[in-house]
Design a protein around this motif. Structure first.
Motif, short mmCIF file in Angstrom:
data_model
loop_
_atom_site.label_atom_id
_atom_site.label_comp_id
_atom_site.label_asym_id
_atom_site.label_seq_id
_atom_site.Cartn_x
_atom_site.Cartn_y
_atom_site.Cartn_z
N ASP A 328 -18.10 60.05 -19.51
CA ASP A 328 -17.89 61.49 -19.34
C ASP A 328 -19.20 62.25 -19.24
N ASN A 329 -20.32 61.51 -19.15
CA ASN A 329 -21.67 62.08 -19.06
C ASN A 329 -22.07 62.86 -20.30
N GLN A 330 -21.45 62.56 -21.43
CA GLN A 330 -21.83 63.15 -22.70
C GLN A 330 -22.67 62.14 -23.50
N LEU A 331 -23.54 62.67 -24.34
CA LEU A 331 -24.41 61.84 -25.17
C LEU A 331 -23.76 61.64 -26.54
N TYR A 332 -23.66 60.37 -26.96
CA TYR A 332 -23.04 60.03 -28.23
C TYR A 332 -24.06 59.32 -29.12
N VAL A 333 -23.97 59.58 -30.43
CA VAL A 333 -24.79 58.88 -31.41
C VAL A 333 -23.90 58.46 -32.57
N THR A 334 -24.34 57.44 -33.31
CA THR A 334 -23.65 57.07 -34.54
C THR A 334 -24.58 57.26 -35.72
N THR A 335 -24.00 57.68 -36.86
CA THR A 335 -24.78 57.75 -38.08
C THR A 335 -24.76 56.39 -38.77
N SER A 336 -25.78 56.16 -39.58
CA SER A 336 -25.89 54.93 -40.36
C SER A 336 -26.23 55.27 -41.80
N ASN A 337 -25.52 56.27 -42.32
CA ASN A 337 -25.80 56.76 -43.66
C ASN A 337 -25.15 55.93 -44.77
N CYS A 338 -24.27 55.00 -44.38
CA CYS A 338 -23.59 54.16 -45.38
C CYS A 338 -24.12 52.74 -45.37
N ASP A 339 -25.37 52.56 -44.89
CA ASP A 339 -25.94 51.22 -44.81
C ASP A 339 -26.75 50.84 -46.03
N GLY A 340 -26.66 51.64 -47.10
CA GLY A 340 -27.40 51.35 -48.32
C GLY A 340 -28.76 52.00 -48.39
#
Length: 357
Positions: A328-340
């Motif tokens: 859809d030409n949108q930029l996506y990111v994921t958080t990694s705040n639960c990785d310890g």
């Protein structure tokens, strides 16, 4: 070399909107032809996001021992170029072997309803593994070859050994064979001297931009994370050099930081959804907790770079892992705040969409 902080605050007005929450260390995203998402969770689950909702039951799981694999687990994810016809996809994951950790790239076939997957074949097996420097990013390149980032797995010297898999970017055929035009015949090696890449993309069909983690105390050095421009057969220098050091026959990065970043995923945003960002390199960061934008000139030199979403929530977004542009030409990111290593909120990790404010 950026000697202080990480860069100036960005000036383009953008915001992050939540797509889904409730994830645990989402590491990679692949967009299906109908707009649904497959998402790997490092704890060994492949999840489906469909019509904006996270499906509760995992598509599949891979074994994840009590205590985990450290930085290993279910990591990279890539669709076969003909996925719409064959429903094949690739994952990079860790497994236990003889008391240690190894990694594997395996090809699976997704069911028609997207709710399950079956194994098709192992593509690369017995790759080096370690609780640290496990790399794991995989992409299908413009040449329709599969590129696989392998960390040095705690053995820095092996990153310079062309016959070892440690500290490399590998290039293989989609069926696991070795391309005839690789730098060394019969060897999947494409780049060497890599420490721990989690992000790379193509500036053009023959030129990569690749982020690499710098030393975190290795050999008496810290910080010095890198963004490099590289081509087939290049040597990124680890552990002989790091940061902006210069050595004949080795790549000096276009951008490095004195303080530890280190980089997560990386993409060239060609979408234009945020007009001022079109053509920019967008990179997630982990320890420094921000989204980084890099603008290159026509000679691939850094023209400017800047910081967005600095810090932990609610002011910032925290640790950012995957960065990808969707169909859809949108930029996506994921958080990694639960990785310890971050502060895990009650609604756990998220997939976010970055849009103009």
């Amino acid at each position: 070399m950026v000697d202080a902080d990480y860069g100036p605050d960005g000036t383009v007005p953008v915001r992050a909107e939540t797509v889904v929450s409730g994830l645990t260390v989402p590491w990679a995203i692949a967009f299906l032809p109908d707009g649904a998402m497959l998402v790997t969770e490092r704890i060994g689950r492949l999840r489906l996001v469909e019509k904006g909702e996270l499906v509760e039951k995992p598509v599949m799981t891979v074994p994840y021992p009590t205590g985990g694999f450290g930085e290993g687990g279910l990591l990279g994810l890539a669709l076969h170029p003909d996925f719409a016809k064959n429903r094949l996809f690739y994952v990079y994951y860790s497994f236990a072997k003889a008391g240690g950790i190894r990694n594997r790239v395996e090809r699976f076939r997704l069911s028609e309803d997207h709710r399950s997957a079956t194994t098709d074949r192992v593509i690369l097996d017995d790759l080096p593994g370690h609780p640290f420097h496990d790399s794991g990013r995989i992409h299908v390149g413009p040449d329709k070859m599969l590129y696989v980032g392998v960390g040095d797995s705690g053995e820095p010297k092996l990153a310079q050994d062309p016959n070892a898999r440690n500290g490399k970017l590998l290039r293989i055929n989609l069926d696991g064979g070795i391309p005839d035009d690789n730098p060394v015949r019969g060897n999947p090696l494409f780049l060497l001297g890599v420490r721990n890449t989690e992000g790379f993309d193509w500036l053009d069909p023959k030129t990569l931009i690749i982020a690499d983690h710098g030393p975190s105390g290795d050999l008496g050095r810290t910080g010095l994370d890198e963004v490099n421009i590289a081509r087939k057969g290049d040597n990124l220098g680890w552990p002989t050099i790091s940061g902006c050091a210069v050595e004949k026959g080795m790549v000096t990065p276009v951008l490095s930081w004195k303080l530890a970043v280190p980089p997560g995923g990386l993409v060239i945003d060609r979408s234009g959804a945020i007009p001022q960002w079109k053509g920019s390199v967008i990179m997630g960061t982990l320890g420094s907790r921000h989204l980084h934008r890099v603008v290159l000139d026509s000679k691939h030199r850094v023209e400017k770079h800047e910081v967005y979403f600095r810090g932990d929530p609610p002011q910032g977004l925290g640790r950012l892992r995957e960065v990808i542009v969707g169909p859809d030409n949108q930029l996506y990111v994921t958080t990694s705040n639960c990785d310890g290593r971050g502060t895990c909120p009650p609604d756990r990790d998220k997939i976010l969409r970055i849009v103009p404010k």
